[in-house]
Design a protein around this motif. Sequence first.
Motif, PDB file in Angstrom:
ATOM      1  N   PRO A   1      -5.927  21.918   7.006  1.00 41.61           N
ATOM      2  CA  PRO A   1      -5.744  21.391   5.656  1.00 41.61           C
ATOM      3  C   PRO A   1      -5.132  22.412   4.699  1.00 41.61           C
ATOM      4  O   PRO A   1      -4.625  22.027   3.644  1.00 41.61           O
ATOM      5  CB  PRO A   1      -7.166  21.016   5.228  1.00 41.61           C
ATOM      6  N   ALA A   2      -5.150  23.687   5.077  1.00 36.73           N
ATOM      7  CA  ALA A   2      -4.602  24.716   4.189  1.00 36.73           C
ATOM      8  C   ALA A   2      -3.164  25.074   4.534  1.00 36.73           C
ATOM      9  O   ALA A   2      -2.571  25.961   3.895  1.00 36.73           O
ATOM     10  CB  ALA A   2      -5.474  25.971   4.261  1.00 36.73           C
ATOM     11  N   ALA A   3      -2.581  24.393   5.536  1.00 30.38           N
ATOM     12  CA  ALA A   3      -1.256  24.783   6.007  1.00 30.38           C
ATOM     13  C   ALA A   3      -0.145  24.399   5.036  1.00 30.38           C
ATOM     14  O   ALA A   3       0.932  24.986   5.054  1.00 30.38           O
ATOM     15  CB  ALA A   3      -0.985  24.160   7.377  1.00 30.38           C
ATOM     16  N   GLY A   4      -0.365  23.395   4.207  1.00 28.06           N
ATOM     17  CA  GLY A   4       0.666  22.984   3.253  1.00 28.06           C
ATOM     18  C   GLY A   4       1.789  22.218   3.923  1.00 28.06           C
ATOM     19  O   GLY A   4       1.622  21.584   4.965  1.00 28.06           O
ATOM     20  N   GLU A   5       2.983  22.287   3.308  1.00 28.62           N
ATOM     21  CA  GLU A   5       4.142  21.554   3.814  1.00 28.62           C
ATOM     22  C   GLU A   5       4.518  22.024   5.220  1.00 28.62           C
ATOM     23  O   GLU A   5       4.461  23.212   5.530  1.00 28.62           O
ATOM     24  CB  GLU A   5       5.322  21.761   2.859  1.00 28.62           C
TER      25      GLU A   5
ATOM     26  N   VAL B   1       0.849  -1.187   0.000  1.00 29.14           N
ATOM     27  CA  VAL B   1       0.000   0.000   0.000  1.00 29.14           C
ATOM     28  C   VAL B   1       0.888   1.241   0.000  1.00 29.14           C
ATOM     29  O   VAL B   1       2.068   1.177   0.358  1.00 29.14           O
ATOM     30  CB  VAL B   1      -0.942   0.048   1.229  1.00 29.14           C
ATOM     31  N   GLU B   2       0.325   2.371  -0.404  1.00 25.28           N
ATOM     32  CA  GLU B   2       1.000   3.654  -0.304  1.00 25.28           C
ATOM     33  C   GLU B   2       0.176   4.565   0.594  1.00 25.28           C
ATOM     34  O   GLU B   2      -1.042   4.647   0.469  1.00 25.28           O
ATOM     35  CB  GLU B   2       1.180   4.288  -1.689  1.00 25.28           C
ATOM     36  N   VAL B   3       0.856   5.216   1.540  1.00 21.86           N
ATOM     37  CA  VAL B   3       0.201   6.136   2.465  1.00 21.86           C
ATOM     38  C   VAL B   3       0.815   7.511   2.246  1.00 21.86           C
ATOM     39  O   VAL B   3       2.029   7.698   2.452  1.00 21.86           O
ATOM     40  CB  VAL B   3       0.388   5.699   3.936  1.00 21.86           C
ATOM     41  N   ARG B   4       0.000   8.465   1.821  1.00 23.37           N
ATOM     42  CA  ARG B   4       0.480   9.814   1.547  1.00 23.37           C
ATOM     43  C   ARG B   4       0.218  10.712   2.748  1.00 23.37           C
ATOM     44  O   ARG B   4      -0.777  10.542   3.465  1.00 23.37           O
ATOM     45  CB  ARG B   4      -0.231  10.390   0.318  1.00 23.37           C
ATOM     46  N   GLY B   5       1.098  11.665   2.956  1.00 26.22           N
ATOM     47  CA  GLY B   5       0.916  12.591   4.061  1.00 26.22           C
ATOM     48  C   GLY B   5       1.883  13.748   3.975  1.00 26.22           C
ATOM     49  O   GLY B   5       2.866  13.704   3.228  1.00 26.22           O
ATOM     50  N   ARG B   6       1.608  14.796   4.746  1.00 23.00           N
ATOM     51  CA  ARG B   6       2.471  15.975   4.745  1.00 23.00           C
ATOM     52  C   ARG B   6       3.711  15.777   5.596  1.00 23.00           C
ATOM     53  O   ARG B   6       4.668  16.547   5.490  1.00 23.00           O
ATOM     54  CB  ARG B   6       1.676  17.178   5.243  1.00 23.00           C
TER      55      ARG B   6
END
Length: 268
Positions: free
Chosen positions: A198-202, A27-32
């Motif tokens: 959610p708008a904070a970005g990196e 699986v791939e788990v995406r995140g900041r």
Amino acid sequence: MQTEATELLWADGAVHGVRARGPQGEVEVRGRLVVSADGRSSELREQAGCARGRSACRSTWYGSASRSPGSRRRTPSPTCGAGGMVVTIERDEYLQVGLIIPKGGFAALQDAGLEEFRRTVAGPAPHLRSVLETITEWDQLKLLSVQIDRLPRWYRRGYLAIGDAAHAMSPAFGVGVNYAVQDAVATANALAATLRDPAAGEVDLRLLDGIQRRRMPPVAGMQRIQLAAHRFISWPEGVRLLPDPLPAPLRLAVVGPARPQCSRSPRG
């Protein structure tokens, strides 16, 4: 659960998640942000390019798992003598026996032979003679390196190492898990608001740098204390200066607090 992170995912020079292997396959788990808490042998840390600083290891712990049939007598631990310091850990059906020796001293023990090894352990721990007789080959013994080191930098874009992945502690004083939990609390306090937005970005590198700056002083301070303890107990003259039997505070310093016993095999 039951999923192992195996590879960092990258985009534009930053970490953006992990590839992992679980019960249902890959699986791939995406995140900041990937928080790497995968231990002192962390593969993710190596992939992130966060090289460890020079190891400050000063001694090794050489152990075996064995017990005389029918023996249930509680053994004192640790014990000191001319041969060094011996640590024993009680298990249901066996004892784990550890001999603390200077780093690099294992080869000399092997050259001297098993009989000399048994005599060396029995010097400070004569009550273990019957247990030691059950050790008949070197394969029954394990060499465990005590590792004390820390990363010069715990983070990079999208990645943060905490716990043993950032700073390996020795067993002395039994504090490694406490320091890892403190890392996690400091990380949560510093990043919760940003990660909820959610708008904070990196994640800002200044936040990650602040976590390291907050945690580094207590980690470095405890590691200095651990190194001093290891230098003392890995030096034969130092061991001879210790009282025998050791008072409770000194026993705690060497083996850490008592932990619940687990039903595991001697090789576990």
